[in-house]
Design an enzyme around this catalytic site. Structure first.
Site, PDB file in Angstrom:
ATOM      1  CG  MET A   1     -29.093 -41.866 -57.731  1.00 31.52           C
ATOM      2  SD  MET A   1     -29.079 -43.327 -58.772  1.00 31.52           S
ATOM      3  CE  MET A   1     -28.160 -42.781 -60.188  1.00 31.52           C
TER       4      MET A   1
ATOM      5  CD  GLU B   1     -22.763 -14.580 -55.082  1.00 26.07           C
ATOM      6  OE1 GLU B   1     -23.724 -15.296 -54.749  1.00 26.07           O
ATOM      7  OE2 GLU B   1     -22.680 -13.367 -54.767  1.00 26.07           O
TER       8      GLU B   1
ATOM      9  CG  PHE C   1     -20.466  -5.370 -43.872  1.00 27.92           C
ATOM     10  CD1 PHE C   1     -21.565  -6.036 -43.346  1.00 27.92           C
ATOM     11  CD2 PHE C   1     -20.514  -4.952 -45.193  1.00 27.92           C
ATOM     12  CE1 PHE C   1     -22.688  -6.270 -44.125  1.00 27.92           C
ATOM     13  CE2 PHE C   1     -21.636  -5.183 -45.975  1.00 27.92           C
ATOM     14  CZ  PHE C   1     -22.724  -5.853 -45.439  1.00 27.92           C
ATOM     15  CD  GLN C   2     -21.294  -8.239 -47.782  1.00 32.01           C
ATOM     16  OE1 GLN C   2     -20.670  -7.675 -48.683  1.00 32.01           O
ATOM     17  NE2 GLN C   2     -22.528  -8.706 -47.940  1.00 32.01           N
TER      18      GLN C   2
ATOM     19  CE  LYS D   1     -14.653  -0.965 -52.139  1.00 33.67           C
ATOM     20  NZ  LYS D   1     -15.963  -0.639 -51.568  1.00 33.67           N
TER      21      LYS D   1
END
Ligand SMILES: Cc1cc2nc3c(=O)[nH]c(=O)nc-3n(C[C@H](O)[C@H](O)[C@H](O)COP(=O)(O)OP(=O)(O)OC[C@H]3O[C@@H](n4cnc5c(N)ncnc54)[C@H](O)[C@@H]3O)c2cc1C
Ligand SMILES: Cc1ncc(C[n+]2csc(CCOP(=O)(O)OP(=O)(O)O)c2C)c(N)n1
Lengths: 583, 186
Positions: free
Chosen positions: A481, A52, A114-115, A164
């Site tokens: 760097m 993602e 969940f999630q 949802k």
């Protein structure tokens, strides 16, 4: 016309109404109804990324190279938290994004389902605004508002969190209409302030334009007006990392980038000027260094759409709140109507001084021996690609600064880099987003090997969508760097700043079905670059370069603009204790 | 809108002073922030102060216009003039913030706070507490043989002064609402 439809359908409909052609995303349980709608339409192309974070950076690349908002669709919980780095990156660089996240159903919110993650809570400080939609009837309105907020005023990322059950439920679709939003940042500047700036322009003896990402944000018209103003006044112009391309690198008044790794002439002009005209830049600490010593002799004007940018760091004498394009248009009108005056005689002297600084030739380097210097690699890349329809992305580190120094940008929206957050792993997915928007263009990601590894899984995405992105890796086997700072600040104790167990990049490319090229000899470089350009598909170019090259010029922490380090001088003890706490 | 006693036409944009003086003196300012009454808006305002390291001396919030979905947040903050200007500008960036008013500079205003003090004691101390409460026009809203709960409204410094006096007399609990403020006149 209002219509009844499910929330999931509304989302796709709203994206179509907003003119979205591409979204970057990754599915999961909480967005399945939306993915079901994505499946059943052909107007919007969905790009399945491999992480993602990649989706958000790809959307940033898409947005920066098109001027349109980038759109992301990810699931709840880990999908949303993986997007956080990209959101923060877009916030700091003022990139317009609309990120849609799935959420557990409304009746389960707060139950550690969940999630479940508190996505609006987590992303509140890293979005311009965010919404949790609890009622399908409000969904379309919020989505249209989200596009409005992301793209109006100072652009930025917004997030809409959609449970949802809201996706499944049926509600009334509100079509897109002229915005009735209360959020309407003013774009016109105050005429009195503009006139004051015109007077300052007429009298300035040592002026300089200091331009930034705001010119790019304002659109190609703003760059056009800026060019007209620069040519007409014959003032010198420098730009931040974020503003490269607003004024062409081949333009006669161009001083190059300014700041910590900016050009000598640009920083000296900023230090000694008597009139600084900031156009859409935000006095970042990479620019100002120690603020007390910043450009001590100048009157400072600042054009910015966000009032909070003005006087945040540097005290401004002529503040103008407005959009760059609108303000420059008015400014040019007033200046022309008053007879197009400048102090030509003083300007002549100022240019003489600037040309002396230019003659220092701060970017010169010598390609000796059999090891490729990174500066040489980029000079050759520039020579061999500058006539192409070209877009450049970068990762973060020395290679990023060298790219800014040695590549020339002739137009806005051609340069995608992570400036404010400095996110390693930005460039590769960004190049995918750019190539999605410009299928026939040459898209190159100038990378360091360490940064590139951070999102290398996106090779799969590049292959799947046939995106011929060129990954030009300046491989110094170092976190270059970091290593440079350790050399300057920590007595050359190179703690954890090397890249070990690197993959064989050619084999890695081949494992994905792409092309790999390795080059270690300066004499082979041109041919190898041409081979990369000739290949119609993704290429990983492993360019083995000098391992301990430092990036100069450099204004060491705690020093003023006229106290730059140039290449080839000693660097021992250049940063004192006070400077060393700065990043 | 008129019920809110906030001047028409003063948008969050024009409330900024883009030419502030840059002195190092710490000033105390009372800000009135008119916000859309949507979930999370208070978290945005508070998150701004904590995230950017600004001070909150006091903060009150309540809905002031039910049909217009507007709440008013009154914030007392302190900082140098540059910081105060930055706070106002940052507040103005929050999308559901409609107006930001600096009551300290926009003309005379009145500030009030309500506080309740529980004072526990017997004998002379109890009598003295009651006598001082009378002088400060504090009301007794609850009493037992050993305790009083006083209710007092006033400007914050009056409440501070009352607290100072009650402390040696057996002050055990304090609840303060924080400052509510409005500009005077029209
Ligand atoms: C390793 C590293 C080194 C770096 N070194 C340097 C360096 O040497 N030199 C350098 O320049 N940068 C450097 N940077 C980048 C630096 O950190 C900042 O990201 C950059 O300087 C900010 O650019 P900017 O001022 O143009 O602001 P941006 O972040 O682009 O902000 C744009 C400004 O314009 C305003 N604006 C937006 N839209 C409009 C509009 N339509 N009209 C008017 N105003 C608008 C915004 O409000 C904002 O104030 C470095 C970054 C990294 C990672
Ligand atoms: C995600 C992330 N982690 C750490 C850093 C700190 N950092 C800045 S540059 C750099 C080294 C980058 O190395 P490489 O990509 O090889 O580029 P080079 O500097 O060698 O060109 C690191 C670790 C960062 N900017 N981003």
């Amino acid at each position: 016309m209002t219509r009844k439809m499910t929330g999931a359908k509304m989302i796709v409909q709203a994206l179509i109404d907003q003119g979205v052609d591409t979204i970057f995303g990754y599915p999961g349980g909480a967005v399945l109804p939306i993915y079901d709608e994505v499946f059943q339409q052909n107007s919007i192309k969905h790009v399945l990324v491999r992480h993602e974070q990649g989706a958000v950076h790809a959307a940033e690349g898409y947005a920066r190279s098109t001027g349109k908002p980038g759109v992301v669709l990810v699931t709840s919980g880990p999908g949303a938290t993986n997007a956080v780095t990209g959101l923060t990156d877009a916030l700091l660089d003022s990139i317009p994004l609309v990120v849609l996240t799935g959420q557990v159903p409304t009746f389960m919110i707060g139950s550690d389902a969940f999630q479940e993650a508190d996505t609006v809570g987590i992303t509140r400080p890293c979005t311009k605004h965010n919404w949790l939609v609890k009622d399908t009837d409000n969904l379309a309105g919020v989505l249209h508002e989200a596009f409005h907020v992301a793209t109006s005023g100072r652009p930025g990322p917004v997030l809409v969190d959609i449970p949802k059950d809201v996706q499944f439920a049926t509600g009334t679709y509100e079509p897109k209409k002229p915005s009735t939003s209360r959020y309407q940042p003013p774009v016109k500047g105050d005429m009195e302030e503009i006139t004051e700036l015109v007077a300052a322009i007429e009298n300035a003896k040592r002026p300089v334009f200091y331009t930034g990402g705001g010119v790019i944000n304002s659109g190609p018209g703003a760059s056009q007006l800026l060019r007209e103003l620069v040519e007409a006044t014959n003032f010198p112009i420098t730009s931040t990392l974020m503003g490269l391309g607003a004024y062409p690198a081949s333009g006669g008044n161009w001083l190059g980038m300014l700041g910590m790794h900016g050009l000598y002439e640009a920083n000296m002009a900023m230090h000694d000027c008597d009139l600084m005209i900031n156009v859409g830049a935000r006095f970042d600490d990479r620019i100002t260094g120690v603020v007390d010593m910043f450009s001590p002799k100048s009157t400072k004007a600042h054009i910015d759409i966000d009032p909070s940018s003005i006087n945040k760091i540097i005290r401004i004498d002529i503040p103008i709140v407005g959009d760059v394009g609108h303000v420059l248009e008015d400014l040019l009108k007033v200046w022309k109507s008053r007879g197009r005056k400048t102090n030509a005689e003083a300007l002549d002297k100022w240019w003489k001084k600037i040309n002396e600084w230019r003659s220092v030739d701060c970017l010169k380097f010598e390609q000796k021996g059999k090891v490729i210097k990174p500066q040489y690699a980029l000079s050759r890349l520039e020579a061999l690609t500058k006539d192409h329809d070209r877009y450049i992305c970068t990762e973060v580190g020395q290679h990023q600064m060298w790219a800014a120094q040695y590549l020339g940008f002739e137009d806005p929206n051609r340069w995608m880099t992570s400036g404010g957050l400095g996110t390693m792993g930005y460039g590769f997915p960004a190049s995918i987003g750019v190539q999605m928007a410009h299928r026939d263009a040459l898209v190159i990601n100038v990378a360091g090997e360490a940064s590139w590894l951070m999102n290398m899984q996106e090779m799969g995405t590049a292959m799947q969508y046939g995106l011929p992105v060129k990954q030009f890796i300046l491989n110094n086997e170092r976190l270059g760097m970091v290593r440079q700072w350790q050399e300057l600040l920590h007595g050359e104790r190179y703690s954890q700043s090397w890249s070990e167990s690197l993959p064989d990049f050619v084999k890695l490319a081949e494992a994905f079905g792409a092309k790999g090229i390795i080059c270690s000899d300066p004499d082979d470089l041109d041919e190898a670059i041409k081979e990369m350009l000739a290949y119609d598909g993704p290429v990983i170019f492993d360019c083995l370069v000098e391992k301990h090259e430092n990036c100069f010029p450099m204004i060491p922490s705690g020093k003023a603009h006229n106290d730059m380090l140039l290449a080839g001088v000693g660097t021992q003890g250049v940063i004192d204790a006070k400077g060393s706490v700065l990043v | 809108m008129s019920a809110l006693k906030i001047k028409k036409g003063s948008t969050s944009h024009s409330a900024y002073n883009l030419r502030p003086n840059f002195s190092d003196v710490i000033e105390r300012h009372t800000l009135a922030v008119l916000v859309e009454n949507e979930p999370g808006v208070l978290a945005r305002v508070i998150g701004l102060f904590s995230g950017r390291g600004y001070n909150i001396d006091s903060l009150t919030v309540a809905e002031v216009d039910h049909t217009g979905h507007l709440s008013r947040i009154t914030i007392v903050t302190s900082g140098t003039p540059q910081v105060i200007e930055q706070i106002k500008a940052q507040l103005g960036r929050i999308v559901p913030v409609y107006e930001v008013h600096d009551l300290t500079v926009e003309g005379p205003s009145v500030e009030r706070e309500l506080a309740m003090f529980k004072v526990t004691g017997t004998g002379d101390k109890r009598v003295e507490a009651l006598r001082l409460a009378d002088i400060f026009r504090a009301n007794v809203v609850d009493s037992t043989l050993e305790t009083f709960v006083f209710e007092i409204t006033g400007a914050p410094d009056k409440i501070d002064a009352f607290a100072d006096l009650m402390r040696p007399l057996g002050l055990t609990d304090v609840a303060r609402t924080g400052v509510a403020a409005l500009p005077r006149g029209n």
